[in-house]
Design a protein around this motif. Structure first.
Motif, PDB file in Angstrom:
ATOM      1  N   SER A 185       0.974  -1.210   0.128  1.00 41.96           N
ATOM      2  CA  SER A 185      -0.049   0.069  -0.120  1.00 41.96           C
ATOM      3  C   SER A 185       0.814   1.283   0.093  1.00 41.96           C
ATOM      4  O   SER A 185       1.470   1.448   0.905  1.00 41.96           O
ATOM      5  CB  SER A 185      -0.803  -0.031   1.399  1.00 41.96           C
ATOM      6  OG  SER A 185      -1.369   1.167   1.506  1.00 41.96           O
ATOM      7  N   GLU A 186       0.945   2.007  -1.050  1.00 39.88           N
ATOM      8  CA  GLU A 186       1.726   3.312  -1.031  1.00 39.88           C
ATOM      9  C   GLU A 186       1.093   4.141  -0.042  1.00 39.88           C
ATOM     10  O   GLU A 186       1.966   4.939   0.488  1.00 39.88           O
ATOM     11  CB  GLU A 186       1.400   3.925  -2.425  1.00 39.88           C
ATOM     12  CG  GLU A 186       1.996   3.338  -3.595  1.00 39.88           C
ATOM     13  CD  GLU A 186       3.648   3.361  -3.252  1.00 39.88           C
ATOM     14  OE1 GLU A 186       4.211   4.616  -3.003  1.00 39.88           O
ATOM     15  OE2 GLU A 186       4.360   2.238  -3.508  1.00 39.88           O
ATOM     16  N   LYS A 187      -0.104   4.252   0.292  1.00 34.01           N
ATOM     17  CA  LYS A 187      -0.625   5.029   1.311  1.00 34.01           C
ATOM     18  C   LYS A 187       0.061   4.651   2.424  1.00 34.01           C
ATOM     19  O   LYS A 187       0.395   5.610   3.506  1.00 34.01           O
ATOM     20  CB  LYS A 187      -2.282   5.074   1.622  1.00 34.01           C
ATOM     21  CG  LYS A 187      -2.985   5.882   2.533  1.00 34.01           C
ATOM     22  CD  LYS A 187      -4.060   6.026   2.439  1.00 34.01           C
ATOM     23  CE  LYS A 187      -4.952   6.750   3.472  1.00 34.01           C
ATOM     24  NZ  LYS A 187      -6.438   6.842   3.399  1.00 34.01           N
ATOM     25  N   SER A 188       0.036   3.349   3.153  1.00 35.37           N
ATOM     26  CA  SER A 188       0.641   2.896   4.233  1.00 35.37           C
ATOM     27  C   SER A 188       2.326   3.165   4.173  1.00 35.37           C
ATOM     28  O   SER A 188       2.648   3.734   5.278  1.00 35.37           O
ATOM     29  CB  SER A 188       0.458   1.505   4.134  1.00 35.37           C
ATOM     30  OG  SER A 188       0.943   1.042   5.598  1.00 35.37           O
ATOM     31  N   TRP A 189       2.723   3.224   3.170  1.00 34.13           N
ATOM     32  CA  TRP A 189       4.252   3.511   3.150  1.00 34.13           C
ATOM     33  C   TRP A 189       4.670   4.793   3.430  1.00 34.13           C
ATOM     34  O   TRP A 189       5.248   5.180   4.225  1.00 34.13           O
ATOM     35  CB  TRP A 189       4.905   3.085   1.786  1.00 34.13           C
ATOM     36  CG  TRP A 189       6.192   3.171   1.593  1.00 34.13           C
ATOM     37  CD1 TRP A 189       6.693   4.615   1.212  1.00 34.13           C
ATOM     38  CD2 TRP A 189       7.416   2.372   1.663  1.00 34.13           C
ATOM     39  NE1 TRP A 189       8.217   4.366   1.308  1.00 34.13           N
ATOM     40  CE2 TRP A 189       8.521   3.236   1.440  1.00 34.13           C
ATOM     41  CE3 TRP A 189       7.496   1.021   1.907  1.00 34.13           C
ATOM     42  CZ2 TRP A 189       9.874   2.493   1.615  1.00 34.13           C
ATOM     43  CZ3 TRP A 189       8.743   0.414   2.079  1.00 34.13           C
ATOM     44  CH2 TRP A 189       9.996   1.315   1.845  1.00 34.13           C
ATOM     45  N   VAL A 190       3.951   5.715   2.585  1.00 34.73           N
ATOM     46  CA  VAL A 190       4.176   7.183   2.832  1.00 34.73           C
ATOM     47  C   VAL A 190       3.764   7.534   4.383  1.00 34.73           C
ATOM     48  O   VAL A 190       4.599   8.324   5.137  1.00 34.73           O
ATOM     49  CB  VAL A 190       3.330   7.926   2.002  1.00 34.73           C
ATOM     50  CG1 VAL A 190       3.332   9.473   2.273  1.00 34.73           C
ATOM     51  CG2 VAL A 190       3.822   7.641   0.384  1.00 34.73           C
ATOM     52  N   ALA A 191       2.733   7.070   4.706  1.00 34.13           N
ATOM     53  CA  ALA A 191       2.206   7.609   6.076  1.00 34.13           C
ATOM     54  C   ALA A 191       3.048   6.870   7.227  1.00 34.13           C
ATOM     55  O   ALA A 191       3.346   7.545   8.355  1.00 34.13           O
ATOM     56  CB  ALA A 191       0.695   7.025   6.500  1.00 34.13           C
ATOM     57  N   THR A 192       3.718   5.720   7.144  1.00 35.19           N
ATOM     58  CA  THR A 192       4.436   4.889   8.046  1.00 35.19           C
ATOM     59  C   THR A 192       5.958   5.795   7.948  1.00 35.19           C
ATOM     60  O   THR A 192       6.249   5.843   9.218  1.00 35.19           O
ATOM     61  CB  THR A 192       4.297   3.569   7.815  1.00 35.19           C
ATOM     62  OG1 THR A 192       3.059   2.966   7.753  1.00 35.19           O
ATOM     63  CG2 THR A 192       5.638   2.800   8.965  1.00 35.19           C
ATOM     64  N   HIS A 193       6.347   5.870   7.012  1.00 33.87           N
ATOM     65  CA  HIS A 193       7.572   6.783   7.021  1.00 33.87           C
ATOM     66  C   HIS A 193       7.667   8.206   7.402  1.00 33.87           C
ATOM     67  O   HIS A 193       8.697   8.437   8.135  1.00 33.87           O
ATOM     68  CB  HIS A 193       8.080   6.405   5.485  1.00 33.87           C
ATOM     69  CG  HIS A 193       8.654   5.199   5.083  1.00 33.87           C
ATOM     70  ND1 HIS A 193       8.014   4.052   4.988  1.00 33.87           N
ATOM     71  CD2 HIS A 193       9.913   4.691   5.159  1.00 33.87           C
ATOM     72  CE1 HIS A 193       8.859   3.128   4.696  1.00 33.87           C
ATOM     73  NE2 HIS A 193      10.041   3.563   4.754  1.00 33.87           N
ATOM     74  N   ARG A 194       6.535   8.491   7.282  1.00 31.27           N
ATOM     75  CA  ARG A 194       6.336  10.042   7.807  1.00 31.27           C
ATOM     76  C   ARG A 194       6.434   9.791   9.479  1.00 31.27           C
ATOM     77  O   ARG A 194       7.119  10.786  10.044  1.00 31.27           O
ATOM     78  CB  ARG A 194       5.195  10.701   7.356  1.00 31.27           C
ATOM     79  CG  ARG A 194       5.340  11.331   5.931  1.00 31.27           C
ATOM     80  CD  ARG A 194       4.121  11.815   5.339  1.00 31.27           C
ATOM     81  NE  ARG A 194       4.170  12.442   3.982  1.00 31.27           N
ATOM     82  CZ  ARG A 194       3.349  12.937   3.154  1.00 31.27           C
ATOM     83  NH1 ARG A 194       2.044  12.919   3.627  1.00 31.27           N
ATOM     84  NH2 ARG A 194       3.638  13.227   2.038  1.00 31.27           N
ATOM     85  N   LEU A 195       5.575   8.872   9.908  1.00 32.41           N
ATOM     86  CA  LEU A 195       5.543   8.774  11.220  1.00 32.41           C
ATOM     87  C   LEU A 195       6.827   8.508  11.864  1.00 32.41           C
ATOM     88  O   LEU A 195       7.355   8.921  13.006  1.00 32.41           O
ATOM     89  CB  LEU A 195       4.611   7.961  11.572  1.00 32.41           C
ATOM     90  CG  LEU A 195       4.348   7.307  13.191  1.00 32.41           C
ATOM     91  CD1 LEU A 195       4.236   8.762  13.950  1.00 32.41           C
ATOM     92  CD2 LEU A 195       3.204   6.284  13.479  1.00 32.41           C
ATOM     93  N   THR A 196       7.400   7.259  11.320  1.00 33.08           N
ATOM     94  CA  THR A 196       8.658   6.913  11.973  1.00 33.08           C
ATOM     95  C   THR A 196       9.564   7.967  11.682  1.00 33.08           C
ATOM     96  O   THR A 196      10.687   7.828  12.502  1.00 33.08           O
ATOM     97  CB  THR A 196       9.221   5.767  10.770  1.00 33.08           C
ATOM     98  OG1 THR A 196       8.195   4.554  10.614  1.00 33.08           O
ATOM     99  CG2 THR A 196      10.467   5.109  11.389  1.00 33.08           C
ATOM    100  N   GLY A 197       9.656   8.958  10.574  1.00 32.70           N
ATOM    101  CA  GLY A 197      10.837   9.879  10.680  1.00 32.70           C
ATOM    102  C   GLY A 197      10.725  10.725  11.947  1.00 32.70           C
ATOM    103  O   GLY A 197      11.507  11.262  12.210  1.00 32.70           O
ATOM    104  N   ARG A 198       9.326  11.073  12.023  1.00 30.04           N
ATOM    105  CA  ARG A 198       9.184  12.069  13.307  1.00 30.04           C
ATOM    106  C   ARG A 198       9.607  11.285  14.630  1.00 30.04           C
ATOM    107  O   ARG A 198      10.262  12.078  15.389  1.00 30.04           O
ATOM    108  CB  ARG A 198       7.532  12.319  13.476  1.00 30.04           C
ATOM    109  CG  ARG A 198       7.008  13.193  12.313  1.00 30.04           C
ATOM    110  CD  ARG A 198       5.484  13.807  12.621  1.00 30.04           C
ATOM    111  NE  ARG A 198       5.030  14.165  11.595  1.00 30.04           N
ATOM    112  CZ  ARG A 198       4.209  13.766  10.610  1.00 30.04           C
ATOM    113  NH1 ARG A 198       4.044  12.539  10.864  1.00 30.04           N
ATOM    114  NH2 ARG A 198       3.810  14.389   9.665  1.00 30.04           N
TER     115      ARG A 198
END
Length: 227
Positions: A159-172
């Motif tokens: 899921s591209e949506k899951s990838w983007v959201a998860t990496h943004r959260l992980t980054g924070r």
């Protein structure tokens, strides 16, 4: 198809310069100690050496740098999602430089300690890891979905949506961890408590983002599911 490579001339010049510099310093250190000398190769949470090796152990730092220089471009080359990999070259280059600087610093500290100089390696390692996680945290959100780099759960990869959201959260989360670790290191907080704070933060973030990636995937109408 673009023939752009991960290792640009500028990047290659930087990492090779760091490698050659740490290698030269390590070889210098080897010539300054007796052939049968034991040099520290590992330190405990308090920054005290608890394992030793021969004087050739000073080549550990340059060895890791050389390994990374060969491994990361190779992994990038065999990545199935080539287009996404090319779109991730920018942040990956930044991470490669940060890791090269970190291990060059580790090499310098090993040599200085081997030469009998007083080095607060525990504190400097904490500061180095804090800075590295600040870099990783800021770069994670810019990496596109691949099978070789990033937070690879079954749900982020489908899921591209899951990838983007998860990496943004992980980054924070990793930026926050890096900032806390850096500040504590600068103020001299080292030892087992500091190690538990660091490892606890990493493990806690892994659990949080893994669960989070599932729920984002579940809510994505474009998610991919196995037949």
């Amino acid at each position: 198809m673009s023939d752009e490579k991960l290792l640009t001339r500028e990047l290659l010049a930087i990492v090779i310069l760091l490698f050659v510099g740490s290698l030269a310093y390590a070889l210098y250190g080897i010539t300054q100690v007796p052939a049968d000398a034991l040099v520290p190769t590992h330190w405990n949470a308090a920054g005290e050496p608890d394992d030793w090796g021969s004087r050739w152990s000073m080549l550990l730092g340059p060895g890791i740098q050389l390994f990374m220089l060969g491994l990361i471009p190779l992994v990038a080359r065999v990545e199935p999602r080539r287009q996404h990999m090319r779109m991730s070259y920018g942040p990956l280059r930044t991470v490669l430089i940060a890791m090269s600087v970190l291990f060059a610093g580790v090499s310098v500290m090993i040599v200085r300690s081997s030469l009998g100089e007083e080095v607060d390696i525990g504190r400097w390692m904490i500061i180095g890891m804090g800075l590295l996680f600040l870099v990783l945290g800021n770069m994670l959100g810019k990496i596109r979905s691949t099978f070789t780099f990033g937070v690879r759960t079954p749900w982020t990869l489908s899921s591209e949506k899951s990838w983007v959201a998860t990496h943004r959260l992980t980054g924070r989360l990793w930026t926050g961890i890096g900032f806390v670790v850096l500040v504590l290191g600068l103020f001299g907080f080292v030892g087992e408590v500091m190690l538990y704070v660091f490892l606890g933060g990493i493990l806690g973030s892994v659990v949080v983002v893994t669960v989070y990636s599932y729920f984002v995937w579940k809510a994505d109408p474009d998610r991919k599911e196995s037949p």
